[in-house]
Design an enzyme around this catalytic site. Structure first.
Site, short mmCIF file in Angstrom:
data_model
loop_
_atom_site.label_atom_id
_atom_site.label_comp_id
_atom_site.label_asym_id
_atom_site.label_seq_id
_atom_site.Cartn_x
_atom_site.Cartn_y
_atom_site.Cartn_z
N SER A 251 0.83 -1.21 0.00
CA SER A 251 0.00 0.00 0.00
C SER A 251 0.86 1.25 0.00
O SER A 251 1.91 1.30 0.62
CB SER A 251 -0.94 0.00 1.20
OG SER A 251 -0.34 0.65 2.29
N LYS A 252 0.36 2.21 -0.73
CA LYS A 252 1.07 3.49 -0.83
C LYS A 252 1.17 4.13 0.55
O LYS A 252 2.16 4.76 0.90
CB LYS A 252 0.31 4.39 -1.81
CG LYS A 252 0.93 5.75 -2.05
CD LYS A 252 2.22 5.65 -2.83
CE LYS A 252 2.91 7.00 -2.84
NZ LYS A 252 4.33 6.89 -3.13
N ARG A 253 0.11 3.91 1.32
CA ARG A 253 0.07 4.54 2.63
C ARG A 253 1.25 4.08 3.49
O ARG A 253 1.73 4.79 4.36
CB ARG A 253 -1.24 4.20 3.33
CG ARG A 253 -1.84 5.39 4.03
CD ARG A 253 -3.17 5.06 4.67
NE ARG A 253 -4.16 4.58 3.72
CZ ARG A 253 -5.18 3.79 4.04
NH1 ARG A 253 -5.33 3.37 5.27
NH2 ARG A 253 -6.04 3.40 3.13
N GLY A 255 4.13 3.47 2.35
CA GLY A 255 5.39 3.83 1.70
C GLY A 255 5.80 2.90 0.57
O GLY A 255 6.92 2.98 0.08
#
Ligand code: GLU
Length: 480
Positions: A251-253, A255
């Site tokens: 997930s982008k969240r 990183g």
């Protein structure tokens, strides 16, 4: 309404930031599935949740999809017969379908305020108790006229099962008791995501919905809406998440990199798309490197995986190297240029020549530093590197023959060097391999170099080679 003649798939991201790898893979499969079947691939932006809206995200999504080669036939910027393709621009549509669903018994008005709902929850209720379902039409009309705030809720049957067939997971059966009478239209008249999604899929003629497994359990509710409105349900393919490791989703969240990050690191878009395709799908022949056209030729639901896939950066690098090898010399040079520019010590070198040396050896442009760092770090290299048992070389031999090598270099051009050094080996009665080993170590100070001795000499240029050999000879004569 379009008829169900051709496959119509859609990618329906929420504009909450960069397009992450999982999203891109969903888009890729939806694209492949449509195009493989001569169908249409649509981009729809789901922005009902304005609080999560990120400025610029829609442009970024459009750009990324196009860059990745996932050219949608209909979408916010390209238009199409069933637009607009952004949910916030379709607001007017939803209420009328919700009212229709109320008429057909699939939904009802609910006037319960947050105090009552909070109390219910505090008292242990896990879902809404359908209190407002029993209100008469007259009562509802009166309360609406009086300006009382209301929502519209889905009316889920209290008994029985609902089932559907996912093309990947097979039959999914859910007990209606497990489903809640969720809100379809909020008190501000706006649809919830769950409702807008169904209405838009129908109005846009989507007949195959491809998305993540997090929607596997909401789909029964959506199906009940289709049934309630008398609409034909679409087909579904739910995809397992891509994982960072055994426990965590990518997930982008957290990183994890997204498409743009990979591009910035020097991954080639074709390599990224190719790698992403393999995260949850394997072609029958287990092929790994594929162009978009090859993927289109062989894509099929039967190759999709029912289990999670783990993102393996080493494999993506390996694929990237294969794509890098295929670039034209010019395009490889263009790819490398910004990375060369970061290395000050490369100033003045023939970078086009360097490119020809490293193109076949590099997985990622940023590796150039480790491949040619010797240019910068030659001073004080470990003289034990002269030892090579196979060639029977060591420091003593290097000390002995480097003055001869220097003479030959001085008398050669970088193009006649190979021949002249080979002749020197004959004269000194040592192996050709021994001469080149000593020469390469002497001028690079590095065990691993992106090419042989004379290639390294050509890269460094005659002047630097003479300078390095002269310095080494001076060092050795002081020490001996
Ligand atoms: N807007 C949803 C998301 O971004 C898409 C769900 C769907 O494809 O139906 O997760």
């Amino acid at each position: 309404m379009p008829t169900k003649k051709t496959i119509r798939t859609r990618f329906a991201p929420s504009p909450t930031g960069y397009l992450h790898i999982g999203g891109l893979r969903t888009a890729l499969y939806a694209y492949l599935y449509a195009k493989k079947n001569g169908g249409t691939f649509i981009l729809r932006i789901e922005d009902t949740d304005q609080e999560r809206y990120v400025e610029g995200a829609v442009d970024m999504i459009c750009r990324t999809l196009k860059e990745a080669g996932l050219n949608y036939d209909e979408g916010p910027d390209v238009g199409g017969k069933y637009g607009p393709y952004v949910q916030s621009e379709r607001k007017a549509e939803y209420l009328k379908y919700a009212k229709d669903l109320v008429k057909k018994g699939g939904a009802y008005y609910c006037f319960c305020d947050s105090d009552r709902l909070d109390k219910m929850r505090k008292d242990g209720a896990t879902k809404y108790d359908k209190q407002c379902l029993s209100l008469s039409v007259a009562e509802v009309t009166k309360r609406i006229k009086n300006g009382e705030p209301y929502v519209i809720r889905q009316n889920i049957p209290t008994e029985g099962e609902t089932r559907y067939t996912d093309l990947l997971f097979g039959e999914i059966v859910v007990d209606c008791k497990e489903l809640e009478d969720g809100v379809l239209i909020k008190s501000d008249g706006m649809p919830t995501y769950n409702f807008a999604n169904v209405i838009d899929d129908y109005l846009m003629g989507i007949n195959c919905v491809i998305r993540g497994t997090e929607y596997l359990s909401s789909t029964p509710k959506y199906n009940l809406m289709y049934d309630g409105l008398g609409w034909e349900r679409p087909e579904y393919i739910h995809l397992q998440p891509i994982m960072r490791d055994a426990q965590n989703k990518l997930s982008k969240r957290h990183g994890d990199a997204c498409f743009e990050d990979f591009i910035a690191k020097g991954y080639l878009k074709d390599a990224i798309v190719n790698y992403i395709a393999l995260l949850g799908w394997s072609p029958k022949d287990n092929r790994e490197k594929m162009t978009m056209q090859e993927m289109l030729d062989i894509f099929g639901v039967d190759g999709l995986s029912k289990s999670n896939s783990i993102f393996d950066i080493a494999k993506m690098r390996w694929l990237n190297a294969l794509y890098i090898k295929e670039l034209s010399a010019d395009n490889f040079y263009k790819l490398m240029k910004p990375h060369y520019a970061k290395l000050k010590y490369l100033k003045g070198y023939d970078l086009k020549y360097l490119s020809t040396l490293i193109q076949g050896r590099i997985e990622l442009p940023s590796e150039v530093d480790s491949l040619v760092g010797f240019i910068n770090e030659w001073q004080d290299f470990d003289k034990e590197l002269f030892v090579n048992q196979k060639q029977k070389t060591d420091r003593e031999l290097a000390t002995k023959i480097l003055p001869d090598i220097l003479k030959v270099v001085k008398a050669s051009t970088m193009d006649t060097l190979y021949e002249n050094l080979s002749a020197l080996a004959g004269k000194l009665e040592i192996k050709v391999g021994a001469i080149f080993w000593i020469f390469r170590i002497a001028i690079t100070g590095s065990l691993v170099t992106p090419g042989g001795a004379t290639e390294m000499a050509k890269l460094l240029g005659k002047e630097r080679v003479v300078e390095r050999l002269t310095m080494l000879n001076a060092q050795f004569s002081v020490l001996n």
